[in-house]
Design a protein around this motif. Sequence first.
Motif, PDB file in Angstrom:
ATOM      1  N   ASP A  11       1.078   4.947   3.050  1.00 25.57           N
ATOM      2  CA  ASP A  11       0.073   3.982   3.485  1.00 25.57           C
ATOM      3  C   ASP A  11      -0.534   4.414   4.826  1.00 25.57           C
ATOM      4  N   MET A  12      -1.702   3.893   5.108  1.00 26.08           N
ATOM      5  CA  MET A  12      -2.468   4.312   6.281  1.00 26.08           C
ATOM      6  C   MET A  12      -1.698   4.091   7.579  1.00 26.08           C
ATOM      7  N   TYR A  13      -1.049   2.948   7.715  1.00 25.84           N
ATOM      8  CA  TYR A  13      -0.281   2.672   8.931  1.00 25.84           C
ATOM      9  C   TYR A  13       0.773   3.756   9.156  1.00 25.84           C
ATOM     10  N   SER A  14       1.534   4.058   8.133  1.00 23.41           N
ATOM     11  CA  SER A  14       2.594   5.071   8.267  1.00 23.41           C
ATOM     12  C   SER A  14       2.021   6.429   8.623  1.00 23.41           C
ATOM     13  N   ARG A  15       0.884   6.767   8.049  1.00 25.48           N
ATOM     14  CA  ARG A  15       0.241   8.047   8.371  1.00 25.48           C
ATOM     15  C   ARG A  15      -0.200   8.070   9.838  1.00 25.48           C
ATOM     16  N   LEU A  16      -0.771   6.971  10.302  1.00 22.28           N
ATOM     17  CA  LEU A  16      -1.212   6.913  11.700  1.00 22.28           C
ATOM     18  C   LEU A  16      -0.035   7.033  12.664  1.00 22.28           C
ATOM     19  N   ILE A  17       1.054   6.359  12.356  1.00 22.68           N
ATOM     20  CA  ILE A  17       2.248   6.464  13.198  1.00 22.68           C
ATOM     21  C   ILE A  17       2.768   7.896  13.193  1.00 22.68           C
ATOM     22  N   ALA A  18       2.782   8.515  12.026  1.00 18.12           N
ATOM     23  CA  ALA A  18       3.254   9.905  11.926  1.00 18.12           C
ATOM     24  C   ALA A  18       2.343  10.843  12.705  1.00 18.12           C
ATOM     25  N   ILE A  19       1.041  10.646  12.612  1.00 14.72           N
ATOM     26  CA  ILE A  19       0.088  11.465  13.362  1.00 14.72           C
ATOM     27  C   ILE A  19       0.320  11.285  14.861  1.00 14.72           C
ATOM     28  N   SER A  20       0.528  10.051  15.283  1.00 17.68           N
ATOM     29  CA  SER A  20       0.777   9.785  16.695  1.00 17.68           C
ATOM     30  C   SER A  20       2.016  10.525  17.182  1.00 17.68           C
ATOM     31  N   GLN A  21       3.076  10.456  16.409  1.00 18.55           N
ATOM     32  CA  GLN A  21       4.323  11.129  16.805  1.00 18.55           C
ATOM     33  C   GLN A  21       4.143  12.643  16.822  1.00 18.55           C
ATOM     34  N   GLU A  22       3.472  13.176  15.818  1.00 12.63           N
ATOM     35  CA  GLU A  22       3.211  14.618  15.770  1.00 12.63           C
ATOM     36  C   GLU A  22       2.377  15.054  16.974  1.00 12.63           C
ATOM     37  N   ALA A  23       1.376  14.254  17.310  1.00 12.03           N
ATOM     38  CA  ALA A  23       0.532  14.577  18.466  1.00 12.03           C
ATOM     39  C   ALA A  23       1.341  14.542  19.756  1.00 12.03           C
ATOM     40  N   LEU A  24       2.194  13.550  19.905  1.00  9.23           N
ATOM     41  CA  LEU A  24       3.045  13.477  21.092  1.00  9.23           C
ATOM     42  C   LEU A  24       3.924  14.715  21.204  1.00  9.23           C
ATOM     43  N   GLU A  25       4.546  15.087  20.104  1.00 13.38           N
ATOM     44  CA  GLU A  25       5.446  16.248  20.104  1.00 13.38           C
ATOM     45  C   GLU A  25       4.705  17.554  20.362  1.00 13.38           C
ATOM     46  N   SER A  26       3.392  17.568  20.109  1.00 10.37           N
ATOM     47  CA  SER A  26       2.576  18.763  20.341  1.00 10.37           C
ATOM     48  C   SER A  26       1.836  18.693  21.675  1.00 10.37           C
ATOM     49  N   ALA A  27       2.156  17.680  22.475  1.00 10.62           N
ATOM     50  CA  ALA A  27       1.555  17.472  23.802  1.00 10.62           C
ATOM     51  C   ALA A  27       0.067  17.120  23.735  1.00 10.62           C
ATOM     52  N   TYR A  28      -0.359  16.517  22.644  1.00 11.59           N
ATOM     53  CA  TYR A  28      -1.712  15.963  22.522  1.00 11.59           C
ATOM     54  C   TYR A  28      -1.615  14.467  22.793  1.00 11.59           C
ATOM     55  N   TYR A  29      -1.399  14.117  24.052  1.00  7.22           N
ATOM     56  CA  TYR A  29      -1.057  12.757  24.413  1.00  7.22           C
ATOM     57  C   TYR A  29      -2.193  11.761  24.170  1.00  7.22           C
ATOM     58  N   GLU A  30      -3.424  12.161  24.411  1.00  5.07           N
ATOM     59  CA  GLU A  30      -4.543  11.265  24.132  1.00  5.07           C
ATOM     60  C   GLU A  30      -4.643  10.988  22.633  1.00  5.07           C
ATOM     61  N   THR A  31      -4.444  12.017  21.829  1.00  4.92           N
ATOM     62  CA  THR A  31      -4.478  11.849  20.379  1.00  4.92           C
ATOM     63  C   THR A  31      -3.360  10.908  19.938  1.00  4.92           C
ATOM     64  N   ALA A  32      -2.180  11.082  20.510  1.00  3.05           N
ATOM     65  CA  ALA A  32      -1.050  10.206  20.192  1.00  3.05           C
ATOM     66  C   ALA A  32      -1.402   8.755  20.511  1.00  3.05           C
ATOM     67  N   TYR A  33      -1.979   8.544  21.666  1.00  3.00           N
ATOM     68  CA  TYR A  33      -2.380   7.201  22.085  1.00  3.00           C
ATOM     69  C   TYR A  33      -3.404   6.605  21.118  1.00  3.00           C
ATOM     70  N   HIS A  34      -4.442   7.365  20.797  1.00  7.15           N
ATOM     71  CA  HIS A  34      -5.509   6.833  19.939  1.00  7.15           C
ATOM     72  C   HIS A  34      -5.022   6.568  18.516  1.00  7.15           C
ATOM     73  N   ALA A  35      -4.109   7.378  18.019  1.00  8.06           N
ATOM     74  CA  ALA A  35      -3.535   7.112  16.697  1.00  8.06           C
ATOM     75  C   ALA A  35      -2.744   5.805  16.726  1.00  8.06           C
ATOM     76  N   LEU A  36      -2.042   5.541  17.822  1.00 10.38           N
ATOM     77  CA  LEU A  36      -1.344   4.262  17.953  1.00 10.38           C
ATOM     78  C   LEU A  36      -2.332   3.103  18.013  1.00 10.38           C
TER      79      LEU A  36
END
Length: 108
Positions: A11-36
């Motif tokens: 589902d879309m929510y789960s994908r967004l949370i996963a994208i946020s976590q992946e972005a955080l782990e890759s040091a794309y902090y703004e992307t992590a924030y916006h996905a949240l």
Amino acid sequence: MQDTSHSEYGDMYSRLIAISQEALESAYYETAYHALCAAMHYAYIQSDEHRLEMVGQAAKAQLDWIDANAKEHKMSTQSVMKRSGVNLYNSLLTQVHADLVILRQKKR
């Protein structure tokens, strides 16, 4: 319009949370924030209090991680304070809280 909230990727929510976590782990902090932020909006539209609470928990955890591991990054509390700016993660937490209040008022 086609319902795209669910797909073979979950589902879309789960994908967004996963994208946020992946972005955080890759040091794309703004992307992590916006996905949240996107996950928060999705949860609100779905009137899903539990998922809104989970966004708040994720936002707090991400900010804590950034503050501990990337203090000089512009998303860190330390960096925001140096600029006398606004901490976007704290703004997200405020919005989550407001959305929860609104949803709970609607239930009454």
